[in-house]
Design a protein around this motif. Structure first.
Motif, PDB file in Angstrom:
ATOM      1  N   UNK A  56      64.358 105.796  25.899  1.00  0.00           N
ATOM      2  CA  UNK A  56      62.879 104.928  26.712  1.00  0.00           C
ATOM      3  C   UNK A  56      61.984 105.719  27.396  1.00  0.00           C
ATOM      4  N   UNK A  60      58.008 105.890  26.824  1.00  0.00           N
ATOM      5  CA  UNK A  60      57.034 105.610  27.697  1.00  0.00           C
ATOM      6  C   UNK A  60      56.218 107.106  27.958  1.00  0.00           C
TER       7      UNK A  60
ATOM      8  N   UNK B 165      55.099 105.898  42.954  1.00  0.00           N
ATOM      9  CA  UNK B 165      55.885 104.856  43.640  1.00  0.00           C
ATOM     10  C   UNK B 165      55.080 104.553  44.878  1.00  0.00           C
ATOM     11  N   UNK B 167      51.763 104.605  45.274  1.00  0.00           N
ATOM     12  CA  UNK B 167      50.646 103.946  44.713  1.00  0.00           C
ATOM     13  C   UNK B 167      50.802 102.601  44.377  1.00  0.00           C
ATOM     14  N   UNK B 168      52.069 102.297  43.591  1.00  0.00           N
ATOM     15  CA  UNK B 168      52.250 101.378  42.969  1.00  0.00           C
ATOM     16  C   UNK B 168      52.857 100.096  44.209  1.00  0.00           C
ATOM     17  N   UNK B 171      49.256  99.058  45.969  1.00  0.00           N
ATOM     18  CA  UNK B 171      48.231  98.076  45.039  1.00  0.00           C
ATOM     19  C   UNK B 171      49.112  96.771  44.755  1.00  0.00           C
ATOM     20  N   UNK B 175      47.413  93.498  43.015  1.00  0.00           N
ATOM     21  CA  UNK B 175      47.932  92.847  41.763  1.00  0.00           C
ATOM     22  C   UNK B 175      48.298  91.499  42.087  1.00  0.00           C
ATOM     23  N   UNK B 178      44.927  89.664  42.188  1.00  0.00           N
ATOM     24  CA  UNK B 178      44.243  89.519  41.326  1.00  0.00           C
ATOM     25  C   UNK B 178      44.720  88.542  40.171  1.00  0.00           C
ATOM     26  N   UNK B 179      46.014  88.870  39.939  1.00  0.00           N
ATOM     27  CA  UNK B 179      46.801  88.059  39.025  1.00  0.00           C
ATOM     28  C   UNK B 179      46.710  86.458  39.329  1.00  0.00           C
TER      29      UNK B 179
ATOM     30  N   UNK C  56      54.060  90.989  32.578  1.00  0.00           N
ATOM     31  CA  UNK C  56      53.878  91.413  34.032  1.00  0.00           C
ATOM     32  C   UNK C  56      53.471  92.744  33.663  1.00  0.00           C
ATOM     33  N   UNK C  57      54.201  93.678  32.782  1.00  0.00           N
ATOM     34  CA  UNK C  57      54.030  94.979  32.635  1.00  0.00           C
ATOM     35  C   UNK C  57      52.700  95.294  32.161  1.00  0.00           C
ATOM     36  N   UNK C  59      49.870  93.404  32.593  1.00  0.00           N
ATOM     37  CA  UNK C  59      48.944  92.861  33.730  1.00  0.00           C
ATOM     38  C   UNK C  59      49.123  94.044  34.739  1.00  0.00           C
ATOM     39  N   UNK C  60      50.165  94.481  34.841  1.00  0.00           N
ATOM     40  CA  UNK C  60      50.337  95.614  36.007  1.00  0.00           C
ATOM     41  C   UNK C  60      49.630  96.894  35.499  1.00  0.00           C
ATOM     42  N   UNK C  63      45.891  96.363  35.941  1.00  0.00           N
ATOM     43  CA  UNK C  63      45.388  95.956  37.313  1.00  0.00           C
ATOM     44  C   UNK C  63      45.643  97.176  38.086  1.00  0.00           C
ATOM     45  N   UNK C  64      46.818  98.134  37.791  1.00  0.00           N
ATOM     46  CA  UNK C  64      46.863  99.392  38.429  1.00  0.00           C
ATOM     47  C   UNK C  64      45.641 100.102  38.228  1.00  0.00           C
ATOM     48  N   UNK C 100      55.186 102.017  36.641  1.00  0.00           N
ATOM     49  CA  UNK C 100      55.942 100.563  37.064  1.00  0.00           C
ATOM     50  C   UNK C 100      56.454  99.904  35.804  1.00  0.00           C
ATOM     51  N   UNK C 101      55.660  99.985  34.685  1.00  0.00           N
ATOM     52  CA  UNK C 101      56.212  99.544  33.389  1.00  0.00           C
ATOM     53  C   UNK C 101      57.507  99.993  32.937  1.00  0.00           C
ATOM     54  N   UNK C 105      61.041  98.111  32.710  1.00  0.00           N
ATOM     55  CA  UNK C 105      61.873  98.046  31.630  1.00  0.00           C
ATOM     56  C   UNK C 105      63.374  98.225  31.743  1.00  0.00           C
TER      57      UNK C 105
END
Lengths: 84, 254, 134
Positions: A56, A60, B165, B167-168, B171, B175, B178-179, C56-57, C59-60, C63-64, C100-101, C105
């Motif tokens: 995985x 990524x 982490x 940053x996520x 935001x 998110x 906006x979603x 969601x992944x 769009x995240x 969006x990010x 994030x994705x 996962x």
């Protein structure tokens, strides 16, 4: 042709917009690359499911690299639109 | 050609119903505020009707309210766990408010409150502040920051992971906002654009009639889809709120 | 006046065993069908959940990138560091989106694997059978 400064400005604006649009086509390659990465991953995972979970991270990293290469095109487009 | 009837963006226009200004800020009572009030009244009215004469064998309204309550309660309990039930009120309120706003937006001539980023960003920031406060209160500033580095991260990449982490985390309100807002805005303008093909097609005549018929069918399909999206976006907002809360509340969930 | 040869339910005693067999078989079939329907529902729900997570992944990710780039652009405007903030914002935002994705996962995998192993102990030896991105 650009007879006065106003026309030249409008022409430059137009060129920027066209250039930005063209730069975004770089994302086409990124899309193909990311599709390739995930497709190959799934293919491999179907053949040898027991090895899938361990890959995985690599998956990524590969997807991110492929996408990041395309992002350079997006950056050029954004630079054209917002900076120059 | 573009008028109030065919402009897809006209439906999102803010109008000052009661102009009011305070210290340079425009605090007018707008149509947005009006429909927010309607949404709150709707939810409060439904809950009041459902619980007014609570019986062992529930009537119609009571069944609806109990179903609604149980649905959100299940969601909170399954994601955050039993200790998360103290956050049930906020999750329920957010879910009910967003669902009511989205559903009211499906009504013709009604205003979709959640199609404005100011509203959804306010909701997103509310969640963000709650999560931040709970996290800081539960773990303390250092413990909270330590959560940004997952256990088992090699020391070499820990700084990068920490930045990502952080940053996520930062935001998240963006998110969330906006979603929700993009979904509502896009769906409603698509509906309006499709609908505006009908009078145009009828006016054109000939093949235009076929186009008008096709757009009517399209509008019907998009309307059905929009009802799904209206529910789904409220649900996603509530679920993400629960997930974010579970990260700061839960102890052994990861 | 009831015939002593035929019992109250009107079934010949010789056929009773067969009737019972049929009833049992029908009940078993019905149970199997119900079970299959429930399994299909659960599979659909799982698929929908995975689809939602995938959506969601994506769009995240988008969006990010957009949000952090916008924040970088805002910083540029504040401090006059054009184009540094915008460019770094795109890449940092993208990195955050990928991270994030990846986390999502991993979470999805963790949430879906243990129950599957618990329900079917046979599947335990092929642990990690399921791809990450279901």
């Amino acid at each position: 042709m650009a007879a006065n400064p106003g026309d030249a400005m409008a022409l430059a604006e137009m060129g920027k917009a066209i250039g930005a649009g063209l730069a975004c086509t770089a994302l086409l390659g990124a899309a193909i690359g990311v599709g390739n990465v995930f497709g190959s991953y799934l293919e491999g995972a179907m053949r040898n499911p027991s090895a899938a979970a361990g890959q995985t991270g690599n998956l990524f990293v590969g997807a991110a690299l492929a996408e990041a290469a395309g992002l350079f095109g997006l950056v050029v487009a954004l630079l054209l639109l917002f900076v120059f | 050609m573009i008028s109030a009837d065919t402009d897809p963006m006209y439906q999102f226009k803010l109008e000052r119903l009661l102009p009011f200004e305070l210290g340079g800020f425009d605090l007018s009572f707008t149509n947005s505020s009006l429909w927010m009030g309607v949404a709150v009244a709707l939810v409060a009215g439904l809950l009041w009707l459902g619980t007014r004469e609570a019986q062992l064998v529930p009537g119609r309204f009571q069944s609806v309210v109990e179903l609604f309550y149980g649905f959100v309660r299940n969601m909170v309990e399954s994601i955050i766990g039993h200790e998360g039930l103290k956050f049930f009120p906020i999750v329920f309120t957010l879910f009910a408010f967003i669902l009511a706003c989205n559903m009211i937006g499906m009504w013709p001539y009604a205003f979709t409150v959640t199609s404005h980023v100011s509203v959804t960003l306010a909701l997103g920031l509310l969640v963000f502040v709650i999560v931040l406060t709970v996290g800081l209160a539960k773990k303390g500033p250092l413990g909270f920051l330590a959560k940004f580095i997952p256990s088992g991260t090699p020391v070499a990449i820990a700084p990068f992971v920490f930045v990502l982490e952080l940053i996520s985390f930062l935001i998240r309100p963006g998110t969330l906002a906006v979603r929700l807002f993009a979904n509502m805005l896009a769906g409603h303008s698509l509906m309006k654009v499709l609908a505006s093909f009908v009078p145009l097609g009828l006016a054109a005549g000939g093949v235009g009639f076929l186009a008008a018929l096709g757009s009517i069918l399209g509008v019907a399909a998009v309307t059905a889809l929009e009802f799904l999206v209206a529910f789904l976006q409220a649900y996603v907002f509530a679920i993400l709120t629960c997930v974010y809360l579970s990260e700061v509340v839960g102890e052994g969930h990861h | 006046m009831p015939d002593p040869e035929t019992p109250e339910d009107g079934i010949d005693p010789r056929n009773r065993l067969e009737a019972l067999d049929r009833a049992v078989k029908a009940a078993l079939d019905k149970r199997a069908a119900d079970q299959a329907a429930a399994d299909a529902r659960e599979a659909r729900a799982k698929q929908a959940q995975a689809g939602g997570a995938a959506w969601r992944m994506i769009s995240n990710l988008v969006l990010a990138t957009v949000l952090v780039a916008a924040a970088g652009y805002g910083l540029d405007r504040l401090f006059g560091t054009t184009p540094l903030g915008l460019v770094s914002g795109v890449f940092i935002g993208f990195a955050a989106g990928v991270w994030m994705a990846y986390q999502a996962s991993a979470r999805l995998q963790a949430s879906q694997d243990p129950p599957a192993a618990g329900l079917a102990p046979v599947a335990k030896e092929e642990e990690g059978t399921d791809g990450d991105l279901r």
